[in-house]
Design an enzyme around this catalytic site. Structure first.
Site, PDB file in Angstrom:
ATOM      1  CB  VAL A 110      -1.101   0.146   1.142  1.00  0.00           C
ATOM      2  CG1 VAL A 110       0.036  -0.335   2.127  1.00  0.00           C
ATOM      3  CG2 VAL A 110      -2.104   0.647   0.996  1.00  0.00           C
ATOM      4  CB  VAL A 246       9.977  -2.549  -9.748  1.00  0.00           C
ATOM      5  CG1 VAL A 246      10.884  -3.620  -9.854  1.00  0.00           C
ATOM      6  CG2 VAL A 246       9.612  -1.784  -9.544  1.00  0.00           C
ATOM      7  CG  HIS A 525       9.780  -5.551  14.837  1.00  0.00           C
ATOM      8  ND1 HIS A 525      10.786  -5.709  15.426  1.00  0.00           N
ATOM      9  CD2 HIS A 525       8.891  -5.587  14.484  1.00  0.00           C
ATOM     10  CE1 HIS A 525       9.661  -4.344  16.655  1.00  0.00           C
ATOM     11  NE2 HIS A 525       8.991  -4.398  15.573  1.00  0.00           N
ATOM     12  CG  HIS A 569       9.001  -2.009  18.089  1.00  0.00           C
ATOM     13  ND1 HIS A 569       7.982  -2.591  18.312  1.00  0.00           N
ATOM     14  CD2 HIS A 569       9.447  -2.695  19.008  1.00  0.00           C
ATOM     15  CE1 HIS A 569       7.835  -3.424  19.494  1.00  0.00           C
ATOM     16  NE2 HIS A 569       9.147  -2.960  20.047  1.00  0.00           N
TER      17      HIS A 569
HETATM   18  C1  LIG Z   1       1.705  -5.863  11.331  1.00  0.00           C
HETATM   19  C2  LIG Z   1       3.041  -5.082  11.410  1.00  0.00           C
HETATM   20  C3  LIG Z   1       3.769  -4.989  12.849  1.00  0.00           C
HETATM   21  C4  LIG Z   1       4.199  -3.506  13.122  1.00  0.00           C
HETATM   22  N1  LIG Z   1       4.605  -3.073  13.643  1.00  0.00           N
HETATM   23  C5  LIG Z   1       5.569  -2.387  14.375  1.00  0.00           C
HETATM   24  C6  LIG Z   1       5.576  -1.292  15.091  1.00  0.00           C
HETATM   25  O1  LIG Z   1       4.743  -1.473  15.847  1.00  0.00           O
HETATM   26  N2  LIG Z   1       7.228  -0.766  15.243  1.00  0.00           N
HETATM   27  C7  LIG Z   1       7.472  -0.791  14.536  1.00  0.00           C
HETATM   28  O2  LIG Z   1       9.000  -0.354  14.346  1.00  0.00           O
HETATM   29  N3  LIG Z   1       8.135  -1.588  13.426  1.00  0.00           N
HETATM   30  C8  LIG Z   1       6.714  -2.319  13.918  1.00  0.00           C
HETATM   31  N4  LIG Z   1       6.102  -3.111  12.604  1.00  0.00           N
HETATM   32  C9  LIG Z   1       7.956  -3.316  10.903  1.00  0.00           C
HETATM   33  C10 LIG Z   1       8.014  -2.085  10.720  1.00  0.00           C
HETATM   34  O3  LIG Z   1       6.800  -1.394  10.457  1.00  0.00           O
HETATM   35  C11 LIG Z   1       8.614  -2.133   9.070  1.00  0.00           C
HETATM   36  O4  LIG Z   1       9.938  -2.285   9.662  1.00  0.00           O
HETATM   37  C12 LIG Z   1       8.862  -1.318   8.324  1.00  0.00           C
HETATM   38  O5  LIG Z   1       7.925  -0.475   7.877  1.00  0.00           O
HETATM   39  C13 LIG Z   1       9.371  -1.244   6.857  1.00  0.00           C
HETATM   40  O6  LIG Z   1      10.202  -0.640   6.155  1.00  0.00           O
HETATM   41  P1  LIG Z   1      10.347  -0.892   4.661  1.00  0.00           P
HETATM   42  O7  LIG Z   1      10.386   0.877   4.066  1.00  0.00           O
HETATM   43  O8  LIG Z   1      11.671  -1.354   4.958  1.00  0.00           O
HETATM   44  O9  LIG Z   1      10.013  -1.396   3.817  1.00  0.00           O
HETATM   45  P2  LIG Z   1       8.170  -0.726   3.885  1.00  0.00           P
HETATM   46  O10 LIG Z   1       7.290  -0.139   5.166  1.00  0.00           O
HETATM   47  O11 LIG Z   1       7.953  -2.819   3.751  1.00  0.00           O
HETATM   48  O12 LIG Z   1       7.580  -0.318   1.992  1.00  0.00           O
HETATM   49  C14 LIG Z   1       8.033  -0.985   1.041  1.00  0.00           C
HETATM   50  C15 LIG Z   1       7.105  -1.647   0.595  1.00  0.00           C
HETATM   51  O13 LIG Z   1       7.312  -1.742  -1.114  1.00  0.00           O
HETATM   52  C16 LIG Z   1       6.508  -2.228  -2.037  1.00  0.00           C
HETATM   53  N5  LIG Z   1       7.291  -3.004  -2.559  1.00  0.00           N
HETATM   54  C17 LIG Z   1       7.582  -3.731  -2.019  1.00  0.00           C
HETATM   55  N6  LIG Z   1       7.669  -5.158  -3.792  1.00  0.00           N
HETATM   56  C18 LIG Z   1       7.075  -4.612  -4.941  1.00  0.00           C
HETATM   57  C19 LIG Z   1       7.520  -4.452  -6.029  1.00  0.00           C
HETATM   58  N7  LIG Z   1       8.155  -5.299  -6.497  1.00  0.00           N
HETATM   59  N8  LIG Z   1       7.287  -3.355  -6.629  1.00  0.00           N
HETATM   60  C20 LIG Z   1       6.346  -1.851  -6.054  1.00  0.00           C
HETATM   61  N9  LIG Z   1       6.500  -1.955  -5.346  1.00  0.00           N
HETATM   62  C21 LIG Z   1       6.911  -3.372  -4.263  1.00  0.00           C
HETATM   63  C22 LIG Z   1       5.322  -2.318  -0.668  1.00  0.00           C
HETATM   64  O14 LIG Z   1       4.142  -2.337  -1.538  1.00  0.00           O
HETATM   65  C23 LIG Z   1       5.793  -1.917   0.413  1.00  0.00           C
HETATM   66  O15 LIG Z   1       5.073  -0.436   0.507  1.00  0.00           O
HETATM   67  C24 LIG Z   1       4.939  -3.858  11.731  1.00  0.00           C
HETATM   68  C25 LIG Z   1       5.360  -4.664  10.523  1.00  0.00           C
HETATM   69  C26 LIG Z   1       4.469  -4.853  10.010  1.00  0.00           C
HETATM   70  C27 LIG Z   1       4.060  -5.692   9.350  1.00  0.00           C
END
Ligand SMILES: Cc1cc2nc3c(=O)[nH]c(=O)nc-3n(C[C@H](O)[C@H](O)[C@H](O)COP(=O)(O)OP(=O)(O)OC[C@H]3O[C@@H](n4cnc5c(N)ncnc54)[C@H](O)[C@@H]3O)c2cc1C
Ligand SMILES: *[C@@H]1O[C@H](CO)[C@@H](O)[C@H](O)[C@H]1NC(C)=O
Ligand SMILES: *[C@@H]1O[C@H](CO)[C@@H](O)[C@H](O)[C@H]1NC(C)=O
Ligand SMILES: *[C@@H]1O[C@H](CO)[C@@H](O)[C@H](O)[C@H]1NC(C)=O
Length: 593
Positions: A110, A246, A525, A569
């Site tokens: 999303v 992608v 995480h 976290h």
């Molecule tokens: C249910 C849940 C609860 C959590 N609770 C907490 C919390 O309370 N506190 C905390 O600190 N952390 C929490 N986390 C962890 C934290 O949210 C994540 O570690 C963090 O948001 C990761 O950030 P990111 O930018 O690495 O990736 P993400 O935020 O996962 O973003 C990756 C994005 O890339 C997109 N994407 C993936 N593949 C493709 C593709 N092939 N083409 C185009 N787009 C793509 C995805 O759709 C997504 O939007 C939680 C995670 C979850 C799932």
């Protein structure tokens, strides 16, 4: 009750569409356009990178996101687990290792990524964590180096905060949760009685007890979409394409990235980057996209018939933070959450009008205590375990929503939680910060829309450190609940009757080992699948400037790059990596202009 919920959510979603307008551009369906940078994924890190790069009007950016717009009810903190059951979740189930367990591994699909479905807890980690990153050969990532980036994002209003450690006026709102259950007050008071100081765990010292700090704005979720994308979406130098998956990075024969291939409306399209491609697809998908593009472990790619571009240990290590259900207590007063009560008309109004009341509870995860177990084999004073209070448990909604979201079968629910429906019960989730066991990510096939293969490999370390740390943390909680205030509220440990553990003696180490293996839960995480480290580090995929080793014009900026585990976290650190990553990219832009 469920009908009321569904009704409420639909009302929210309609309002949302009206308030929110649209994103995305008609030219998303045209192939072959050029940009300065292409950012893949709009999660916590990708949103920050996108915002910072496009704040220079001369830089053009294409942001590609596989998911669509956030559903409006993602704004309601206490309903966060509803998001796991929605189309905003990639919806992976992970099965392996732990007994009888089909454990959901949710991930945001999303605009805003996992920050739209997560529990909103804001926990940065210990200064020692980041010094370990720097000491592992990553200059620029020590605590003093990264603290300014945490502060840059932040607009903090937490009451008990160490001012020097927090930012104000940033885009990401960090606050106290406006509502607290009695069990949260009890938890904090009880730990204080037993020698834990009250701390700002994101401040000078983490070792102590504290109420949660959360990414909330006016009692509602403050996601990466709200904080970083919404204020940037009007910029004419930014193009956002939703529902754009992608599938591959385009690399020239001299191993330099010049664009991506993506799938939108079942068509394969291309977009080109004059300067760089930035992968921010998260810890499952950044490694997946690299491997699909020929960047990964040589043998694995050759097994799947993918032409090798660069042999790198992509996806070889995946760390996660495990916890378990089962450390549950009852008290003699109504001081825990109940979903039924949260969505009463009075509380709905409180939420809608004032951003207050129990609907603002971040999944009822309300307070933390940090503990270094005797099993930890390091001398520094920092935690290997977080004891997280849950001001309720799966019985808070009589086994409907929460049970389903966490993949607990109704048989298991009936054995463990059913009897608690008529009582006041809360739980402690011990979270193992620095596990010795680790999993991995592999490709299932060379088809880009196939989900990756995910392995947890929890509790498999040969020295049994992970299990010993869990058991020590249980013993610590049992010590603390003997305190006078816990006793004043009649705190009693629940004796969950877990099918499969009935042969063990309640409260023996053997019993707890069995319970942990039967009732595990992930904190979601997952990290470190494209680890940062110097070229000589056999586990490293990116360097300290987040550039993929051996490939030009390609960076990974998300939680995949974390070199070692954090006492955190992962959302707050993901924002930090986004801020620092954006600076690294902009520095190169200004020096080569
Ligand atoms: C249910 C849940 C609860 C959590 N609770 C907490 C919390 O309370 N506190 C905390 O600190 N952390 C929490 N986390 C962890 C934290 O949210 C994540 O570690 C963090 O948001 C990761 O950030 P990111 O930018 O690495 O990736 P993400 O935020 O996962 O973003 C990756 C994005 O890339 C997109 N994407 C993936 N593949 C493709 C593709 N092939 N083409 C185009 N787009 C793509 C995805 O759709 C997504 O939007 C939680 C995670 C979850 C799932
Ligand atoms: C954008 O480019 C113009 C013309 O080259 C220049 O005057 C301006 O300072 C640039 N803006 C930024 C933020 O660098
Ligand atoms: C901790 O354990 C690891 C092996 O798991 C070992 O390599 C390391 O030296 C130990 N550290 C200390 C301080 O004992
Ligand atoms: C949940 O169960 C308890 C005890 O059986 C009951 O009192 C309560 O009304 C139930 N709540 C809902 C929302 O069904």
């Amino acid at each position: 009750m469920s009908i009321l919920l569904v009704l409420m959510c639909s009302v929210f979603d309609v309002t949302h569409g009206l308030l929110f307008g649209t994103y995305g551009s008609s030219t998303c369906d045209s192939s072959g356009l050029w940009y300065d940078y292409i950012v893949v994924g709009s999660g916590a890190a990708g949103s920050v990178v996108t915002h910072r790069l496009t704040s220079n009007e001369n830089i053009t950016v294409l942001l590609l996101e596989a998911g669509g717009l956030p559903l409006f009810h993602s704004d309601v903190p206490s309903l966060a687990v509803l998001q796991h059951l929605s189309r905003q979740n990639w919806g992976y189930l992970f099965f392996e290792g732990l007994i009888d367990n089909l454990m959901p591994w949710p991930r945001g699909k999303v605009l805003g990524g996992s920050s739209v479905i997560n529990s909103m807890l804001y926990v940065r980690g210990n200064s020692i964590d980041y010094d370990r990153w720097a000491n592992a050969g990553n200059p620029g990532w020590s605590y003093v180096d990264v603290l300014p980036y945490f502060k840059r994002s932040e607009d903090a209003s937490v009451v008990h905060r160490d001012l020097a450690y927090h930012g104000s006026g940033g885009l990401l709102t960090v606050t106290d949760v406006p509502y607290r259950t009695g069990s949260a007050q009890l938890f904090v008071e009880g730990f204080r009685e037993m020698g834990y100081p009250y701390v700002d765990y994101n401040g000078a010292s983490q070792m102590g007890v504290s109420f949660a700090q959360a990414t909330l704005r006016k009692g509602r979720r403050c996601s990466a979409e709200k904080a970083f994308i919404r204020p940037a979406k009007v910029r004419s130098n930014l193009k956002i394409c939703l529902h754009s998956h992608v599938s591959k990075i385009l690399c020239s024969s001299d191993k330099s990235a010049y664009g991506v291939e993506y799938i939108r409306n079942r068509r394969r399209l291309k977009a080109y980057a004059r300067r760089e491609v930035i992968l921010s697809a998260g810890a499952f998908h950044s490694p997946q996209i690299l491997m699909l593009s020929g960047i990964g472990p040589k043998q694995h790619l050759s097994d799947l018939g993918i032409r090798l571009v660069e042999n790198l240990p992509v996806g070889e290590k995946l760390y996660d933070h495990l916890s378990f259900f089962g450390l549950l207590f009852t008290v003699n007063k109504p001081m825990v959450t109940s979903l039924q009560e949260s969505i009463s008309p009075a509380n709905l109004f409180k939420f809608l009008l004032n951003g207050n009341g129990p609907l603002t509870l971040t999944v009822a995860l309300e307070a933390f205590a940090y503990y270094k177990t005797p099993a930890a084999n390091y001398s520094e004073n920092y935690p290997d375990v977080e004891l997280m209070l849950s001001g309720g448990s799966l019985q808070s909604d009589n086994g409907t929503l929460f049970r389903t979201a966490f993949g607990v079968t109704s048989d298991l629910y009936n054995s463990v939680w059913k009897e608690l429906e008529s009582k006041y019960a809360w739980g402690v989730l011990p979270i193992l910060f620095h596990p010795k066991s680790h999993g991995k990510v592999r490709l299932r096939s060379k088809k880009p829309l196939d989900p990756p293969l995910l392995y947890g490999n929890y509790l498999t370390d040969s020295e049994n450190y992970d299990l010993r740390a869990f058991i020590s943390s249980i013993r610590e909680v049992q010590r603390v609940v003997k305190s006078p205030i816990f006793q004043r509220f009649g705190t009693k440990q629940v004796r969950p009757s877990v099918p499969g553990c009935r042969h063990t003696l309640f409260d023996s180490d053997e019993y707890w080992e069995c319970v942990i293996r039967h009732l595990p839960i992930t904190m979601d995480h997952q990290t470190s699948t494209c680890k940062m480290g110097p070229r000589g580090d056999p586990e490293a995929v990116v360097d300290h400037k987040l550039r993929v080793h051996g490939v030009k014009n390609l960076r990974v900026v998300d939680t995949s790059v974390f070199p070692v585990t954090l006492s955190a976290h992962t959302n707050a650190p993901a924002y930090m990596v986004g801020e620092k990553g954006a600076d690294l990219i902009l520095n190169d832009y200004y020096t080569t202009e």
